[in-house]
Each structure stands twice: as structure tokens, then as C-alpha cells.
Design a protein around this motif. Structure first.
Motif, mmCIF file in Angstrom:
data_model
loop_
_atom_site.group_PDB
_atom_site.id
_atom_site.type_symbol
_atom_site.label_atom_id
_atom_site.label_comp_id
_atom_site.label_asym_id
_atom_site.label_seq_id
_atom_site.Cartn_x
_atom_site.Cartn_y
_atom_site.Cartn_z
ATOM 1 N N ILE A 33 0.828 -1.210 0.000
ATOM 2 C CA ILE A 33 0.000 0.000 0.000
ATOM 3 C C ILE A 33 0.862 1.259 0.000
ATOM 4 N N ILE B 138 -2.821 -5.370 -4.627
ATOM 5 C CA ILE B 138 -4.016 -5.095 -3.821
ATOM 6 C C ILE B 138 -4.858 -6.349 -3.670
ATOM 7 N N TYR C 77 -11.893 1.485 1.680
ATOM 8 C CA TYR C 77 -11.432 2.716 1.041
ATOM 9 C C TYR C 77 -12.571 3.725 1.044
ATOM 10 N N LEU D 60 -7.391 4.706 3.028
ATOM 11 C CA LEU D 60 -7.401 3.252 2.918
ATOM 12 C C LEU D 60 -7.056 2.680 4.286
#
Length: 131
Positions: A41, A103, A115, A124
Motif C-alpha cells: 500500500i 491489492i 477505502y 485506505l
């Protein structure tokens, strides 16, 4: 923690997570899954959130009822990584479209991934049970 969203600062983000988890009794597997999700991320934010300039990422860590919760906030390009369909993992690597595996992996190894885009910010949040 507010940090410049650069690849070099991944080390600082990892250190923050390690400090937070240091006194928690969690398995190697759980710690590895958290580390992998954090890297995926954060590197996506550093790579894509600010294509024209440099920007910041805000990292918030907490524990809620035995669950590790981490929120990533940036003011970069609006992007919902959860809106993209999961890749077809039945296809060979050469047949699959590029991108989306990171992801997808995060969604598989975390207990929750959410999200939202609010007030010009991508938010997120990931969570993982520590027990």
C-alpha cells in the motif's frame, strides 16, 4: 505520523509498524502478512498518488479489540484500489493484465480492507486480528 510519500521512507513506515507491534504476541505469519500489506500500500502511494509533484502520506496505527488497524491517508490523485476487479489468477502470468496483484494479495491476507475518498483525501484502512 505524517511523512513524505517517497520510496526511501518505506523504511520509516516499517519501523513505525515494528515499534507498534513489538510488544504484541503475534505469529510470524501474521507479522509477515502485515508487513507485506504495508509495503504494497505504501509503495503504491509513493509511486502513484502524486505524479506531478511530491506529497505526504499520513499513517495512523491503532489496536481495537485485539485487531491491528492501519490507515493510510494521502491527498494525491483520487484512486479506489478496491474498485478494480480482482485479476483472473487462473490465467498464466503471460495472459494476465499487468497490475492489480498487489491489492488482490492485500485483500486476501488482511481481515478487512476499506477505502473512501473524503475532503480531497484517499483513505485506505486495513485490519488484521492479532490472535
Amino acid at each position: 505520523m505524517l511523512i513524505k510519500a517517497t520510496h526511501e521512507n518505506l523504511t520509516k513506515v516499517n519501523e513505525l509498524v515494528e515499534e507498534f507491534l513489538a510488544d504484541k504476541m503475534i505469529s510470524f505469519k501474521t507479522r509477515s502478512q502485515i508487513d507485506l500489506a504495508v509495503e504494497e500500500i505504501y509503495i503504491n502511494i509513493a509511486s502513484y498518488a502524486y505524479p506531478e509533484s511530491e506529497g505526504n502520506a499520513e499513517i495512523i496505527l491503532s489496536e481495537n479489540n485485539g485487531e491491528f488497524v492501519m490507515t493510510f491517508i494521502d491527498e494525491g490523485v483520487p484512486y479506489d484500489p478496491l474498485a478494480k476487479p480482482d485479476p483472473d489468477t487462473t490465467l498464466s502470468a503471460s495472459e494476465r493484465q499487468i497490475g492489480g496483484l498487489g491489492i488482490f494479495l492485500v485483500k486476501k491476507i488482511m481481515d478487512s480492507v476499506t477505502y473512501k475518498y473524503t475532503d480531497g483525501k484517499n483513505i485506505l484502512t486495513i485490519s488484521k486480528k492479532l490472535a
